[in-house]
Design an enzyme around this catalytic site. Sequence first.
Site, mmCIF file in Angstrom:
data_model
loop_
_atom_site.group_PDB
_atom_site.id
_atom_site.type_symbol
_atom_site.label_atom_id
_atom_site.label_comp_id
_atom_site.label_asym_id
_atom_site.label_seq_id
_atom_site.Cartn_x
_atom_site.Cartn_y
_atom_site.Cartn_z
ATOM 1 N N ASP A 1 0.815 -1.213 0.000
ATOM 2 C CA ASP A 1 0.000 0.000 0.000
ATOM 3 C C ASP A 1 0.853 1.269 0.000
ATOM 4 O O ASP A 1 2.068 1.220 0.222
ATOM 5 C CB ASP A 1 -0.966 0.010 1.198
ATOM 6 C CG ASP A 1 -0.344 -0.546 2.478
ATOM 7 O OD1 ASP A 1 0.900 -0.549 2.592
ATOM 8 O OD2 ASP A 1 -1.100 -0.971 3.368
ATOM 9 N N ASN B 1 -8.277 -3.220 13.799
ATOM 10 C CA ASN B 1 -9.627 -3.481 13.284
ATOM 11 C C ASN B 1 -9.622 -4.645 12.288
ATOM 12 O O ASN B 1 -10.620 -4.886 11.621
ATOM 13 C CB ASN B 1 -10.179 -2.216 12.609
ATOM 14 C CG ASN B 1 -9.290 -1.727 11.474
ATOM 15 O OD1 ASN B 1 -8.322 -2.403 11.106
ATOM 16 N ND2 ASN B 1 -9.617 -0.580 10.905
ATOM 17 N N HIS C 1 -7.600 -4.837 9.659
ATOM 18 C CA HIS C 1 -7.213 -4.534 8.281
ATOM 19 C C HIS C 1 -5.922 -5.253 7.917
ATOM 20 O O HIS C 1 -5.053 -5.469 8.747
ATOM 21 C CB HIS C 1 -7.148 -3.021 7.993
ATOM 22 C CG HIS C 1 -5.985 -2.274 8.554
ATOM 23 N ND1 HIS C 1 -6.066 -0.961 8.962
ATOM 24 C CD2 HIS C 1 -4.686 -2.626 8.771
ATOM 25 C CE1 HIS C 1 -4.889 -0.556 9.388
ATOM 26 N NE2 HIS C 1 -4.033 -1.547 9.293
ATOM 27 N N GLU D 1 -9.790 -1.871 4.861
ATOM 28 C CA GLU D 1 -10.472 -1.553 6.107
ATOM 29 C C GLU D 1 -11.774 -2.348 6.208
ATOM 30 O O GLU D 1 -12.278 -2.848 5.197
ATOM 31 C CB GLU D 1 -10.787 -0.046 6.137
ATOM 32 C CG GLU D 1 -9.566 0.857 6.063
ATOM 33 C CD GLU D 1 -8.743 0.891 7.363
ATOM 34 O OE1 GLU D 1 -8.732 -0.098 8.121
ATOM 35 O OE2 GLU D 1 -8.091 1.916 7.603
HETATM 36 C C1 F6R Z 1 1.389 -1.534 6.166
HETATM 37 C C2 F6R Z 1 0.050 -2.086 6.191
HETATM 38 C C3 F6R Z 1 -0.769 -2.108 7.439
HETATM 39 C C4 F6R Z 1 0.028 -2.453 8.688
HETATM 40 C C5 F6R Z 1 -0.883 -2.482 9.914
HETATM 41 C C6 F6R Z 1 -0.128 -2.803 11.180
HETATM 42 O O1 F6R Z 1 1.948 -1.618 4.884
HETATM 43 O O2 F6R Z 1 -0.428 -2.497 5.190
HETATM 44 O O3 F6R Z 1 -1.793 -3.059 7.267
HETATM 45 O O4 F6R Z 1 0.645 -3.691 8.511
HETATM 46 O O5 F6R Z 1 -1.516 -1.245 10.056
HETATM 47 O O6 F6R Z 1 0.755 -1.770 11.447
HETATM 48 P P1 F6R Z 1 1.825 -1.888 12.625
HETATM 49 O O7 F6R Z 1 2.794 -2.942 12.219
HETATM 50 O O8 F6R Z 1 2.470 -0.526 12.674
HETATM 51 O O9 F6R Z 1 1.073 -2.239 13.851
#
Ligand code: F6R
Length: 249
Positions: free
Chosen positions: A67, A136, A138, A143
Site C-alpha cells: 500500500d 480493526n 485490516h 479496512e
Molecule cells: C502496512 C500495512 C498495514 C500495517 C498495519 C499494522 O503496509 O499495510 O496493514 O501492517 O496497520 O501496522 P503496525 O505494524 O504498525 O502495527
Amino acid sequence: MRIIKANTYEELSKIVAGIIVNQVNEKPDGVLGLATGSSPVGAYKEIIDIYNQGKVDFKNIKTVNLDEYRGLPKDDDQSYLHFMNVNLFNHVNINHDNTNIPDGMTEDIYGECQKYEDIIKSLGGIDLQLLGIGHNGHIGFNEPASDFARMTHCVDLDQRTIEANARFFDSVDDVPKQAFTMGIGTIMSAKKILLVATGESKADVLLETLVGEVRADVPSTILQFHHDVTIVADQKALTKVIETGFVCE
Ligand code: F6R
C-alpha cells in the site's frame, strides 16, 4: 495456519527475516510482497544483517508493496516508498527498478490500480506476501467493509487507522485520509502469506482472525481460506489464541 510464538521482538524479527531469506534463497528471482508499519522493522534490520554476511542476494528479486498513502509525494518522509528505501531497499543489492509501490500522487486513481494489478500479474504473482495487521483487522489498507475488495483500489482510511498511524506524523490532522492498497483478492492470490503481530493490543484481533466468522468487517478473517499462512507473533499478541487452545510452535 501455522502459528509461531516468539518470546521477544528480537526473536520474532529473526524468525520473520529467516523465512523471507529462505524464500529469496529458494527462488532468487522471485516476487516478495512487502509491508510497512512498525511490526516488520526489526525483520528488515535482520535481513540487512544477513545480507551483510553475504548469505542472501537480492539482485534478481522483485518486490510489490501492499500500500501507499494517497497524496504524499514519493520523497515525503512519511511515504511508504521512503519507508521501504530507508528500512530495506537502500541497504541491500536490490535493483530499485524491480521495486513497486503505488504512486500516491496520481490523478488517475483507477488507472493506477489497474496498472498495479497488471504489474503483479506480469511478474507471475506474489511468492510470499508479508502482512502486519490493524487493530480493526485490516490487512494492507483493506479496512472493515461490507464486501471483500478483489483488487488494488483507493480507500478512505478508518478513523482508528488514522489515529493509530498518527504516531508517525506531527499531528493526527497530518495523516492522509486515503490510501492505495492491494485488494483482499490480490493478497489472497499470493502463494504464501506471512503475518507478523506484536503486543497486547493485537490479541483480540488475532483470535478473531483465527476463529471468527469470515466476514468483510474483519478483513483478516479471510486468511482462514488461504492454504499457506504462517503467523509469527509475540506472547502478548498470542495471549487469547493460546488461551483458546491453539498450538503454537
Ligand atoms: C502496512 C500495512 C498495514 C500495517 C498495519 C499494522 O503496509 O499495510 O496493514 O501492517 O496497520 O501496522 P503496525 O505494524 O504498525 O502495527
